[in-house]
Design a protein around this motif. Sequence first.
Motif, PDB file in Angstrom:
ATOM      1  N   HIS A  23       0.862  -1.189   0.000  1.00 37.48           N
ATOM      2  CA  HIS A  23       0.000   0.000   0.000  1.00 37.48           C
ATOM      3  C   HIS A  23       0.893   1.232   0.000  1.00 37.48           C
ATOM      4  O   HIS A  23       1.823   1.318   0.800  1.00 37.48           O
ATOM      5  N   LEU A  24       0.601   2.140  -0.919  1.00 34.04           N
ATOM      6  CA  LEU A  24       1.369   3.404  -0.989  1.00 34.04           C
ATOM      7  C   LEU A  24       0.389   4.535  -1.263  1.00 34.04           C
ATOM      8  O   LEU A  24      -0.565   4.346  -2.025  1.00 34.04           O
ATOM      9  N   LYS A  25       0.653   5.699  -0.699  1.00 32.27           N
ATOM     10  CA  LYS A  25      -0.254   6.827  -0.953  1.00 32.27           C
ATOM     11  C   LYS A  25      -0.159   7.239  -2.420  1.00 32.27           C
ATOM     12  O   LYS A  25       0.945   7.378  -2.963  1.00 32.27           O
ATOM     13  N   VAL A  26      -1.305   7.452  -3.044  1.00 28.67           N
ATOM     14  CA  VAL A  26      -1.320   7.808  -4.464  1.00 28.67           C
ATOM     15  C   VAL A  26      -0.603   9.139  -4.696  1.00 28.67           C
ATOM     16  O   VAL A  26       0.161   9.284  -5.658  1.00 28.67           O
ATOM     17  N   ASP A  27      -0.797  10.086  -3.791  1.00 27.78           N
ATOM     18  CA  ASP A  27      -0.252  11.418  -4.082  1.00 27.78           C
ATOM     19  C   ASP A  27       1.280  11.503  -4.045  1.00 27.78           C
ATOM     20  O   ASP A  27       1.843  12.463  -4.536  1.00 27.78           O
ATOM     21  N   ILE A  28       1.948  10.500  -3.496  1.00 29.23           N
ATOM     22  CA  ILE A  28       3.418  10.579  -3.518  1.00 29.23           C
ATOM     23  C   ILE A  28       4.015   9.972  -4.796  1.00 29.23           C
ATOM     24  O   ILE A  28       5.159  10.220  -5.133  1.00 29.23           O
ATOM     25  N   CYS A  29       3.221   9.147  -5.478  1.00 28.93           N
ATOM     26  CA  CYS A  29       3.711   8.551  -6.729  1.00 28.93           C
ATOM     27  C   CYS A  29       2.536   8.428  -7.706  1.00 28.93           C
ATOM     28  O   CYS A  29       2.147   7.316  -8.081  1.00 28.93           O
ATOM     29  N   PRO A  30       1.990   9.587  -8.100  1.00 29.70           N
ATOM     30  CA  PRO A  30       0.714   9.592  -8.833  1.00 29.70           C
ATOM     31  C   PRO A  30       0.724   8.832 -10.153  1.00 29.70           C
ATOM     32  O   PRO A  30      -0.308   8.315 -10.559  1.00 29.70           O
ATOM     33  N   SER A  31       1.891   8.761 -10.808  1.00 29.05           N
ATOM     34  CA  SER A  31       1.865   8.131 -12.139  1.00 29.05           C
ATOM     35  C   SER A  31       2.344   6.680 -12.127  1.00 29.05           C
ATOM     36  O   SER A  31       2.733   6.134 -13.155  1.00 29.05           O
ATOM     37  N   LEU A  32       2.307   6.061 -10.962  1.00 31.17           N
ATOM     38  CA  LEU A  32       2.702   4.647 -10.893  1.00 31.17           C
ATOM     39  C   LEU A  32       1.720   3.839 -11.743  1.00 31.17           C
ATOM     40  O   LEU A  32       0.521   4.068 -11.688  1.00 31.17           O
ATOM     41  N   ASN A  33       2.222   2.946 -12.568  1.00 28.97           N
ATOM     42  CA  ASN A  33       1.284   2.117 -13.347  1.00 28.97           C
ATOM     43  C   ASN A  33       1.879   0.734 -13.604  1.00 28.97           C
ATOM     44  O   ASN A  33       3.058   0.481 -13.342  1.00 28.97           O
ATOM     45  N   ARG A  34       1.043  -0.132 -14.124  1.00 30.54           N
ATOM     46  CA  ARG A  34       1.431  -1.527 -14.349  1.00 30.54           C
ATOM     47  C   ARG A  34       2.632  -1.650 -15.272  1.00 30.54           C
ATOM     48  O   ARG A  34       3.498  -2.489 -15.074  1.00 30.54           O
ATOM     49  N   LYS A  35       2.637  -0.774 -16.285  1.00 27.68           N
ATOM     50  CA  LYS A  35       3.698  -0.864 -17.280  1.00 27.68           C
ATOM     51  C   LYS A  35       5.065  -0.620 -16.622  1.00 27.68           C
ATOM     52  O   LYS A  35       6.027  -1.356 -16.843  1.00 27.68           O
ATOM     53  N   LYS A  36       5.088   0.437 -15.781  1.00 28.25           N
ATOM     54  CA  LYS A  36       6.354   0.757 -15.110  1.00 28.25           C
ATOM     55  C   LYS A  36       6.785  -0.383 -14.190  1.00 28.25           C
ATOM     56  O   LYS A  36       7.955  -0.694 -14.054  1.00 28.25           O
ATOM     57  N   LEU A  37       5.789  -0.967 -13.543  1.00 27.20           N
ATOM     58  CA  LEU A  37       6.114  -1.973 -12.536  1.00 27.20           C
ATOM     59  C   LEU A  37       6.487  -3.326 -13.121  1.00 27.20           C
ATOM     60  O   LEU A  37       7.055  -4.163 -12.434  1.00 27.20           O
ATOM     61  N   LYS A  38       6.156  -3.496 -14.373  1.00 23.00           N
ATOM     62  CA  LYS A  38       6.414  -4.804 -14.981  1.00 23.00           C
ATOM     63  C   LYS A  38       7.919  -5.065 -14.992  1.00 23.00           C
ATOM     64  O   LYS A  38       8.683  -4.409 -15.679  1.00 23.00           O
ATOM     65  N   ASP A  39       8.330  -5.999 -14.185  1.00 21.59           N
ATOM     66  CA  ASP A  39       9.736  -6.377 -14.092  1.00 21.59           C
ATOM     67  C   ASP A  39      10.682  -5.232 -13.748  1.00 21.59           C
ATOM     68  O   ASP A  39      11.857  -5.242 -14.108  1.00 21.59           O
ATOM     69  N   GLN A  40      10.148  -4.214 -13.100  1.00 26.84           N
ATOM     70  CA  GLN A  40      11.033  -3.155 -12.573  1.00 26.84           C
ATOM     71  C   GLN A  40      10.899  -3.115 -11.068  1.00 26.84           C
ATOM     72  O   GLN A  40       9.821  -3.351 -10.528  1.00 26.84           O
ATOM     73  N   SER A  41      11.975  -2.736 -10.409  1.00 23.00           N
ATOM     74  CA  SER A  41      11.947  -2.641  -8.954  1.00 23.00           C
ATOM     75  C   SER A  41      11.120  -1.422  -8.518  1.00 23.00           C
ATOM     76  O   SER A  41      11.329  -0.314  -8.999  1.00 23.00           O
ATOM     77  N   LEU A  42      10.189  -1.666  -7.610  1.00 25.38           N
ATOM     78  CA  LEU A  42       9.364  -0.566  -7.084  1.00 25.38           C
ATOM     79  C   LEU A  42      10.250   0.488  -6.422  1.00 25.38           C
ATOM     80  O   LEU A  42      10.088   1.696  -6.635  1.00 25.38           O
ATOM     81  N   TYR A  43      11.205   0.023  -5.608  1.00 27.50           N
ATOM     82  CA  TYR A  43      12.064   0.978  -4.899  1.00 27.50           C
ATOM     83  C   TYR A  43      12.881   1.821  -5.883  1.00 27.50           C
ATOM     84  O   TYR A  43      13.137   2.993  -5.648  1.00 27.50           O
ATOM     85  N   GLN A  44      13.273   1.176  -6.992  1.00 23.89           N
ATOM     86  CA  GLN A  44      14.045   1.907  -7.998  1.00 23.89           C
ATOM     87  C   GLN A  44      13.179   2.975  -8.664  1.00 23.89           C
ATOM     88  O   GLN A  44      13.610   4.110  -8.866  1.00 23.89           O
ATOM     89  N   ILE A  45      11.926   2.617  -8.971  1.00 25.29           N
ATOM     90  CA  ILE A  45      11.009   3.588  -9.582  1.00 25.29           C
ATOM     91  C   ILE A  45      10.776   4.750  -8.617  1.00 25.29           C
ATOM     92  O   ILE A  45      10.807   5.924  -9.003  1.00 25.29           O
ATOM     93  N   LEU A  46      10.562   4.412  -7.343  1.00 24.56           N
ATOM     94  CA  LEU A  46      10.305   5.478  -6.361  1.00 24.56           C
ATOM     95  C   LEU A  46      11.497   6.426  -6.280  1.00 24.56           C
ATOM     96  O   LEU A  46      11.341   7.650  -6.217  1.00 24.56           O
ATOM     97  N   ALA A  47      12.689   5.857  -6.324  1.00 28.22           N
ATOM     98  CA  ALA A  47      13.902   6.695  -6.228  1.00 28.22           C
ATOM     99  C   ALA A  47      14.092   7.522  -7.498  1.00 28.22           C
ATOM    100  O   ALA A  47      14.264   8.745  -7.432  1.00 28.22           O
TER     101      ALA A  47
END
Length: 263
Positions: A167-191
């Motif tokens: 669970h993550l607040k939407v407003d801190i990472c508003p454009s998070l989507n499935r495409k980005k997350l596909k085989d990418q590290s969440l922590y890396q995307i956040l950074a």
Amino acid sequence: MLVYTSIPCKEVVIINFKNIENLKKSTAIPLYYQLEKIITKMIEEGKLNPGDKLPSERKLADDFLISRMTVRQALNELVNKGKLVRKSGLGTFVAKPKLQYGLFKLTSFTEDMKKRGLKASSKILSLEKIKPFEMVKNKLEAGDSYVYRLERLRFADDEPMALEISHLKVDICPSLNRKKLKDQSLYQILADEFKIIMNHAEETMEGGLATAREAERLNIQVGDSVLLRERLTYDQNDNPVEFVKSIYRSDRYKFYISLNKDV
Ligand code: GLP
């Protein structure tokens, strides 16, 4: 207002909770959780100190007009979090702060697998925006904000290793989507994208048994043993960022801790 008194008793101090603020029975926040928060706050504010003895479960139940089971649940949570300790035959005490207690390197799943010589990948089972239930809302300090509920099946060398519900607040990472997350590290995307650096976390682990749904996802049998992990991770500014529940296959995953007698 909180009113409490310390009563010296041999070498320990017993805290009297009489007259303390009442629990709110008409809210959706569970009573055990409210009591847990009151005790946590008292520890944080120094109103309860290491070594102080808590009243018996019966006394706490009477003072707060709740059942002993509810009190026990609150105390269990705090014992699990290392904030209280139970001494057999003596009672429940505020734990002494442990220097470097649980100080292990904070890693993402991807890094953890890499250290084990395995390649991490994910299957996104769902990503939705939800109004979180009370516990998640409180952990993330989310107020009325929407929260992403992200469910991923995590693979190590293409074999299921864990199921993770973040669970993550939407407003801190508003454009998070499935495409980005596909085989990418969440922590890396956040950074990289949101300048959120995962800095520290509180984590608990316990044994559990796989439910039908978990077993199906993880490719194991219903009732097989699993490792349940719960983590609240904070960023570089000490803001809670992610609350996650993970279910690991215990036949594939071993938790590694390095211990030192001096800590
Ligand atoms: C660990 C944590 C999860 C976190 C994940 C991020 O598994 N327990 O809370 O979501 O790492 O991993 P990654 O950056 O590989 O997506």
